[in-house]
Design a protein around this motif. Structure first.
Motif, PDB file in Angstrom:
ATOM      1  N   THR A   7      13.294  27.885 -31.714  1.00 34.21           N
ATOM      2  CA  THR A   7      12.360  27.557 -30.630  1.00 34.21           C
ATOM      3  C   THR A   7      11.931  26.111 -30.722  1.00 34.21           C
ATOM      4  OG1 THR A   7      11.535  29.816 -30.553  1.00 34.21           O
ATOM      5  CG2 THR A   7      10.136  28.128 -29.591  1.00 34.21           C
ATOM      6  N   ARG A   8      11.958  25.392 -29.579  1.00 34.19           N
ATOM      7  CA  ARG A   8      11.545  23.993 -29.521  1.00 34.19           C
ATOM      8  C   ARG A   8      10.165  23.904 -28.876  1.00 34.19           C
ATOM      9  NH1 ARG A   8      13.171  22.636 -25.549  1.00 34.19           N
ATOM     10  NH2 ARG A   8      14.382  24.345 -24.717  1.00 34.19           N
ATOM     11  N   PRO A   9       9.103  23.738 -29.651  1.00 34.71           N
ATOM     12  CA  PRO A   9       7.807  23.568 -28.996  1.00 34.71           C
ATOM     13  C   PRO A   9       7.770  22.254 -28.234  1.00 34.71           C
ATOM     14  CG  PRO A   9       7.601  23.157 -31.347  1.00 34.71           C
ATOM     15  CD  PRO A   9       9.011  23.636 -31.116  1.00 34.71           C
ATOM     16  N   THR A  10       7.188  22.268 -27.038  1.00 33.66           N
ATOM     17  CA  THR A  10       7.047  21.041 -26.259  1.00 33.66           C
ATOM     18  C   THR A  10       6.038  20.138 -26.955  1.00 33.66           C
ATOM     19  OG1 THR A  10       7.518  22.249 -24.224  1.00 33.66           O
ATOM     20  CG2 THR A  10       6.467  20.105 -23.994  1.00 33.66           C
ATOM     21  N   THR A  11       6.441  18.898 -27.256  1.00 34.87           N
ATOM     22  CA  THR A  11       5.583  18.003 -28.032  1.00 34.87           C
ATOM     23  C   THR A  11       4.356  17.594 -27.229  1.00 34.87           C
ATOM     24  OG1 THR A  11       6.691  15.996 -27.266  1.00 34.87           O
ATOM     25  CG2 THR A  11       7.617  17.076 -29.210  1.00 34.87           C
ATOM     26  N   ASP A  12       3.334  17.130 -27.934  1.00 37.02           N
ATOM     27  CA  ASP A  12       2.104  16.682 -27.285  1.00 37.02           C
ATOM     28  C   ASP A  12       2.395  15.550 -26.298  1.00 37.02           C
ATOM     29  OD1 ASP A  12       0.780  18.504 -28.792  1.00 37.02           O
ATOM     30  OD2 ASP A  12      -0.149  17.072 -30.155  1.00 37.02           O
ATOM     31  N   LYS A  13       3.303  14.646 -26.659  1.00 39.82           N
ATOM     32  CA  LYS A  13       3.644  13.520 -25.787  1.00 39.82           C
ATOM     33  C   LYS A  13       4.232  14.015 -24.465  1.00 39.82           C
ATOM     34  CE  LYS A  13       6.648   9.454 -25.497  1.00 39.82           C
ATOM     35  NZ  LYS A  13       7.676   8.645 -26.198  1.00 39.82           N
ATOM     36  N   VAL A  14       5.159  14.986 -24.546  1.00 39.22           N
ATOM     37  CA  VAL A  14       5.789  15.512 -23.343  1.00 39.22           C
ATOM     38  C   VAL A  14       4.783  16.322 -22.529  1.00 39.22           C
ATOM     39  CG1 VAL A  14       7.600  17.040 -22.461  1.00 39.22           C
ATOM     40  CG2 VAL A  14       8.088  15.490 -24.362  1.00 39.22           C
ATOM     41  N   LYS A  15       3.936  17.105 -23.214  1.00 37.95           N
ATOM     42  CA  LYS A  15       2.887  17.865 -22.500  1.00 37.95           C
ATOM     43  C   LYS A  15       1.968  16.935 -21.718  1.00 37.95           C
ATOM     44  CE  LYS A  15       1.207  20.515 -25.779  1.00 37.95           C
ATOM     45  NZ  LYS A  15       0.395  21.523 -26.495  1.00 37.95           N
ATOM     46  N   GLU A  16       1.541  15.864 -22.352  1.00 38.58           N
ATOM     47  CA  GLU A  16       0.660  14.915 -21.679  1.00 38.58           C
ATOM     48  C   GLU A  16       1.345  14.329 -20.452  1.00 38.58           C
ATOM     49  OE1 GLU A  16      -2.438  14.019 -20.848  1.00 38.58           O
ATOM     50  OE2 GLU A  16      -2.912  13.605 -22.945  1.00 38.58           O
ATOM     51  N   SER A  17       2.639  14.048 -20.581  1.00 44.48           N
ATOM     52  CA  SER A  17       3.400  13.515 -19.450  1.00 44.48           C
ATOM     53  C   SER A  17       3.490  14.531 -18.317  1.00 44.48           C
ATOM     54  CB  SER A  17       4.810  13.128 -19.907  1.00 44.48           C
ATOM     55  OG  SER A  17       5.613  12.760 -18.806  1.00 44.48           O
ATOM     56  N   ILE A  18       3.758  15.787 -18.659  1.00 38.81           N
ATOM     57  CA  ILE A  18       3.860  16.841 -17.643  1.00 38.81           C
ATOM     58  C   ILE A  18       2.571  16.948 -16.846  1.00 38.81           C
ATOM     59  CG2 ILE A  18       3.940  19.355 -17.333  1.00 38.81           C
ATOM     60  CD1 ILE A  18       5.968  19.434 -19.653  1.00 38.81           C
ATOM     61  N   PHE A  19       1.451  17.007 -17.537  1.00 42.89           N
ATOM     62  CA  PHE A  19       0.178  17.221 -16.846  1.00 42.89           C
ATOM     63  C   PHE A  19      -0.312  15.970 -16.127  1.00 42.89           C
ATOM     64  CE2 PHE A  19       0.373  20.949 -19.488  1.00 42.89           C
ATOM     65  CZ  PHE A  19      -0.144  21.928 -18.655  1.00 42.89           C
ATOM     66  N   SER A  20       0.141  14.807 -16.539  1.00 38.87           N
ATOM     67  CA  SER A  20      -0.190  13.605 -15.774  1.00 38.87           C
ATOM     68  C   SER A  20       0.575  13.592 -14.459  1.00 38.87           C
ATOM     69  CB  SER A  20       0.123  12.348 -16.583  1.00 38.87           C
ATOM     70  OG  SER A  20       1.518  12.161 -16.728  1.00 38.87           O
ATOM     71  N   MET A  21       1.762  14.252 -14.429  1.00 35.50           N
ATOM     72  CA  MET A  21       2.564  14.299 -13.208  1.00 35.50           C
ATOM     73  C   MET A  21       2.094  15.389 -12.244  1.00 35.50           C
ATOM     74  SD  MET A  21       6.516  13.551 -14.322  1.00 35.50           S
ATOM     75  CE  MET A  21       6.595  14.701 -15.704  1.00 35.50           C
ATOM     76  N   ILE A  22       1.699  16.546 -12.758  1.00 35.84           N
ATOM     77  CA  ILE A  22       1.363  17.664 -11.868  1.00 35.84           C
ATOM     78  C   ILE A  22      -0.131  17.719 -11.548  1.00 35.84           C
ATOM     79  CG2 ILE A  22       3.315  19.031 -12.678  1.00 35.84           C
ATOM     80  CD1 ILE A  22       1.400  20.729 -14.298  1.00 35.84           C
ATOM     81  N   GLY A  23      -0.904  16.865 -12.195  1.00 38.16           N
ATOM     82  CA  GLY A  23      -2.358  16.878 -11.992  1.00 38.16           C
ATOM     83  C   GLY A  23      -3.008  17.316 -13.286  1.00 38.16           C
ATOM     84  N   PRO A  24      -3.893  16.499 -13.835  1.00 37.54           N
ATOM     85  CA  PRO A  24      -4.418  16.778 -15.176  1.00 37.54           C
ATOM     86  C   PRO A  24      -5.289  18.024 -15.275  1.00 37.54           C
ATOM     87  CG  PRO A  24      -5.533  14.897 -14.200  1.00 37.54           C
ATOM     88  CD  PRO A  24      -4.383  15.229 -13.299  1.00 37.54           C
ATOM     89  N   TYR A  25      -5.988  18.387 -14.200  1.00 40.75           N
ATOM     90  CA  TYR A  25      -6.888  19.540 -14.254  1.00 40.75           C
ATOM     91  C   TYR A  25      -6.734  20.402 -13.002  1.00 40.75           C
ATOM     92  CZ  TYR A  25      -8.755  16.795 -18.026  1.00 40.75           C
ATOM     93  OH  TYR A  25      -8.854  16.051 -19.173  1.00 40.75           O
ATOM     94  N   PHE A  26      -7.137  21.674 -13.124  1.00 47.47           N
ATOM     95  CA  PHE A  26      -6.950  22.642 -12.047  1.00 47.47           C
ATOM     96  C   PHE A  26      -8.267  23.308 -11.691  1.00 47.47           C
ATOM     97  CE2 PHE A  26      -3.219  22.506 -14.790  1.00 47.47           C
ATOM     98  CZ  PHE A  26      -2.240  22.122 -13.890  1.00 47.47           C
ATOM     99  N   GLU A  27      -8.346  23.732 -10.439  1.00 50.57           N
ATOM    100  CA  GLU A  27      -9.494  24.517  -9.984  1.00 50.57           C
ATOM    101  C   GLU A  27      -8.990  25.919  -9.667  1.00 50.57           C
ATOM    102  OE1 GLU A  27     -11.434  22.520  -6.795  1.00 50.57           O
ATOM    103  OE2 GLU A  27     -11.888  20.731  -7.980  1.00 50.57           O
ATOM    104  N   GLY A  28      -8.730  26.677 -10.718  1.00 53.49           N
ATOM    105  CA  GLY A  28      -8.259  28.044 -10.554  1.00 53.49           C
ATOM    106  C   GLY A  28      -6.754  28.110 -10.384  1.00 53.49           C
ATOM    107  N   GLY A  29      -6.301  29.309  -9.946  1.00 52.65           N
ATOM    108  CA  GLY A  29      -4.871  29.535  -9.776  1.00 52.65           C
ATOM    109  C   GLY A  29      -4.291  30.366 -10.907  1.00 52.65           C
ATOM    110  N   THR A  30      -3.030  30.756 -10.742  1.00 53.24           N
ATOM    111  CA  THR A  30      -2.336  31.598 -11.714  1.00 53.24           C
ATOM    112  C   THR A  30      -1.044  30.920 -12.139  1.00 53.24           C
ATOM    113  OG1 THR A  30      -3.224  33.570 -10.639  1.00 53.24           O
ATOM    114  CG2 THR A  30      -1.384  33.902 -12.147  1.00 53.24           C
TER     115      THR A  30
END
Length: 205
Positions: A25-48
Motif C-alpha cells: 500500500t502506498r500512502p498518499t504523502t502529506d505533500k501530495v495531499k496538500e496539493s490535492i486539497f489546494s486544487m479542489i478547495g481547502p475546506y468544505f461545507e458538508g457533503g459526502t
C-alpha cells in the motif's frame, strides 16, 4: 519504508496516521495531499465523500477533517480495514465514517442499492490497474455522483487518462515523480438532467 503521514489541516490537524503493514500500500504523502486539497478547495461545507481503494484512509480522513459531513471508506484488504479504523479513531472522526471491506466493482453495486450520492470521490487504485475512467463511468451510470461532483484520480505518472469522457472533464493534472493526480468534474448534460427531472416527476405521481 513508508513515509510517515499525518492529517494536514482542519479539526484533526497534526494527528499521525498509521501506514498499512507491509509494502503493498502506498500512502498518499502529506505533500501530495496538500496539493490535492489546494486544487479542489481547502475546506468544505458538508457533503459526502467516497474513498475507494482507501488504503490507510488518509484522503477520506483529510476530507472529514476539512469539513465533509460523512465519508465511506472501501478496501478489499483486511489490514487496510484495520488501519482505517485505527486512523479514524486517532483522528476522532469514526462517528462520521462508514467502512466496508469489498472490491471496487461489488462496492459500487452495494452503494447503488443504498442510494448513496457523493460530492467528492478519491480513486487511488493500485498502479497496475488502469481502469480509473471505467470506474468513474460506472459510478455515473449507477447515479452515485451528485451533479458537479469532484473525482480525484491518483495513478502512475507514466500513464495518461483522457481529458474528457462521458460526463467527466479533467480540470487539472499534476505530477510528482511516479505519482500523477488528475482532478475531474462530473457534470450532468442538460438533456440528461431534464430526463432525470421527468422521471422524478413521474415517480411522485
Amino acid at each position: 519504508m513508508n513515509e510517515a503521514v499525518r492529517v494536514v489541516s482542519g479539526s484533526a490537524k497534526g494527528r499521525p496516521l498509521k501506514s498499512v503493514p507491509g509494502t503493498s500500500t502506498r500512502p498518499t504523502t502529506d505533500k501530495v495531499k496538500e496539493s490535492i486539497f489546494s486544487m479542489i478547495g481547502p475546506y468544505f461545507e458538508g457533503g459526502t465523500a467516497l474513498d475507494l481503494f482507501a488504503g490507510t484512509g488518509g484522503l477520506g480522513i483529510e476530507a472529514l477533517s476539512r469539513g465533509i459531513d460523512r465519508a465511506v471508506f472501501i478496501d478489499v484488504e483486511p489490514k487496510s480495514i484495520s488501519t482505517i479504523k485505527d486512523n479514524l479513531k486517532a483522528a476522532r472522526l469514526e462517528e462520521r465514517a462508514e467502512i466496508y471491506r469489498n472490491d471496487a466493482a461489488r462496492a459500487l453495486k452495494a452503494l447503488e442499492k443504498r442510494s448513496f450520492k457523493f460530492d467528492l470521490v478519491f480513486l487511488d487504485p493500485p498502479y497496475r490497474f488502469k481502469n480509473g475512467d471505467e470506474l468513474m463511468v460506472d459510478m455515473a451510470e449507477r447515479s452515485l455522483l451528485q451533479d458537479l461532483a469532484v473525482v480525484v484520480l491518483e495513478y502512475e505518472s507514466s500513464y495518461n487518462y483522457p481529458e474528457k469522457f462521458g460526463d467527466f472533464c479533467c480540470l487539472r493534472t499534476v505530477k510528482y515523480g511516479e505519482t500523477a493526480i488528475s482532478i475531474y468534474r462530473y457534470e450532468i448534460a442538460q438533456d440528461q438532467a431534464g430526463k432525470l427531472d421527468e422521471e422524478e416527476l413521474q415517480d411522485d405521481k
